[in-house]
Design an enzyme around this catalytic site. Sequence first.
Site, PDB file in Angstrom:
ATOM      1  N   ASP A 153      48.923  56.339  35.655  1.00  0.00           N
ATOM      2  CA  ASP A 153      48.280  55.263  36.411  1.00  0.00           C
ATOM      3  C   ASP A 153      47.345  55.879  37.447  1.00  0.00           C
ATOM      4  O   ASP A 153      47.503  55.680  38.646  1.00  0.00           O
ATOM      5  CB  ASP A 153      49.348  54.387  37.075  1.00  0.00           C
ATOM      6  CG  ASP A 153      48.771  53.117  37.691  1.00  0.00           C
ATOM      7  OD1 ASP A 153      47.552  52.897  37.565  1.00  0.00           O
ATOM      8  OD2 ASP A 153      49.530  52.369  38.320  1.00  0.00           O
ATOM      9  N   PHE A 154      46.373  56.660  36.953  1.00  0.00           N
ATOM     10  CA  PHE A 154      45.405  57.298  37.832  1.00  0.00           C
ATOM     11  C   PHE A 154      44.329  56.287  38.204  1.00  0.00           C
ATOM     12  O   PHE A 154      43.620  55.772  37.335  1.00  0.00           O
ATOM     13  CB  PHE A 154      44.765  58.507  37.140  1.00  0.00           C
ATOM     14  CG  PHE A 154      45.636  59.730  37.106  1.00  0.00           C
ATOM     15  CD1 PHE A 154      47.009  59.640  37.255  1.00  0.00           C
ATOM     16  CD2 PHE A 154      45.078  60.986  36.931  1.00  0.00           C
ATOM     17  CE1 PHE A 154      47.817  60.767  37.219  1.00  0.00           C
ATOM     18  CE2 PHE A 154      45.869  62.130  36.898  1.00  0.00           C
ATOM     19  CZ  PHE A 154      47.236  62.018  37.044  1.00  0.00           C
ATOM     20  N   GLU A 155      44.199  56.019  39.474  1.00  0.00           N
ATOM     21  CA  GLU A 155      43.246  55.031  39.968  1.00  0.00           C
ATOM     22  C   GLU A 155      42.308  55.678  40.982  1.00  0.00           C
ATOM     23  O   GLU A 155      42.390  56.871  41.260  1.00  0.00           O
ATOM     24  CB  GLU A 155      43.996  53.844  40.590  1.00  0.00           C
ATOM     25  CG  GLU A 155      44.971  53.159  39.650  1.00  0.00           C
ATOM     26  CD  GLU A 155      45.688  51.977  40.288  1.00  0.00           C
ATOM     27  OE1 GLU A 155      45.199  51.442  41.297  1.00  0.00           O
ATOM     28  OE2 GLU A 155      46.765  51.588  39.782  1.00  0.00           O
ATOM     29  N   GLY A 156      41.431  54.852  41.535  1.00  0.00           N
ATOM     30  CA  GLY A 156      40.564  55.315  42.623  1.00  0.00           C
ATOM     31  C   GLY A 156      39.706  56.489  42.227  1.00  0.00           C
ATOM     32  O   GLY A 156      38.955  56.451  41.259  1.00  0.00           O
ATOM     33  N   GLN A 243      44.117  47.650  33.250  1.00  0.00           N
ATOM     34  CA  GLN A 243      44.374  46.620  34.253  1.00  0.00           C
ATOM     35  C   GLN A 243      43.249  45.578  34.223  1.00  0.00           C
ATOM     36  O   GLN A 243      42.161  45.829  34.746  1.00  0.00           O
ATOM     37  CB  GLN A 243      44.455  47.246  35.645  1.00  0.00           C
ATOM     38  CG  GLN A 243      45.545  48.289  35.792  1.00  0.00           C
ATOM     39  CD  GLN A 243      45.515  48.957  37.156  1.00  0.00           C
ATOM     40  OE1 GLN A 243      45.101  48.373  38.156  1.00  0.00           O
ATOM     41  NE2 GLN A 243      45.985  50.195  37.209  1.00  0.00           N
TER      42      GLN A 243
END
Length: 370
Positions: A153-156, A243
């Site tokens: 869940d790598f975000e940003g 998402q």
Amino acid sequence: MRRSRLSVFLAALAVALAGVVAAPGAAGAASLPKHSLIGYLHASFANGSGYVKLADVPAAWDIIDLAFGEPTSPTSGEIQFNRCPASECAGVESDADFIAAIRAKQAQGKKVLISIGGANGQVQLTTTAARDAFVSSVSAIIDKYGLDGLDVDFEGHSLTLDAGDTDFQHPTTPVVVNLISALKSLKSRYGSDFVLTMAPETFLVQTGYQFYGGGSNGGDTRRGAFLPVIDALRDSLTVLHVQDYNSGPIMGLDNQYHTMGGADFPIAMGDMLKAGFPVGDTGKTFAGLRDDQIAVGLPAAVSAGNGFIAPADVQTAVTCLAKNSGCGGYTLRGGAQPALRGLMTWSINWDHYYGWAFQDAHRPFLDALP
């Protein structure tokens, strides 16, 4: 002994059929329901929704993502999983009870994963040392708790693309190359039963249809940055649940912008994952995934994230994707996805807070799909 032509033919047919039956599916997916319900459990924080013990998670949930393992620093690669303290999460269970709950879920056929990253857990594997620390520390978490796999869940700003990195099939950016290498190492370590899921934002995936990285216009270098990871791991990937929330408008394969909050958005976004799409102006095409590798990611409730979709509209979208029926004005470019894996939600805790409305609406619906 010489065989008759018929016996030779039948033997050849048997070999051919055996090959079809033995064709590999998604890694770790053999024991999952055809249409699964996937949810995140706040295991390290409360986040305003209240703490839910793992043992109290209803049997409706097929994959439970423990949120979150986070890095000691953005570039260290060292991941820690710190369970929520009692001062923040009233009634939190002991480690022994937590592990016992994991075993009980697994005995029911459920998959329990560690999810790495989240909105606050920026992970940037800028060096091979960070890559190796990632593999070692994630393995230690999986082994300590006896987990079934990993959710990425790598975000940003965890993933960006360097200038000149224009071929998603042969990436050169260290944070991308090292993540791919780390995930392949984990897959190799744990074998075919290892469950690997990914939950990128739309900006990191579907935006790649228009732009890849900074591009010639010097734009945001995160655009499409998850595509090389998905592509490199496609043979090991169990489920991709982008998402479909907290997103700006995204151009679909109809070259129209789609906005979150209704059935249209997950229809257009899900179709892109099945059909595949040209990537920006790179001259390369991202090949679509198998149906069983695709799930729709949504907020469980209005408080869980921007872009909540009412249950009826969720089911309209899933029906369209699975059956190519009731799609409104949108035409599926990738065709029906009868083996669509199902629904992911952020989060189990928020669903509990709202009286299990997401679960109660969608579990029977998924079970009724052919």
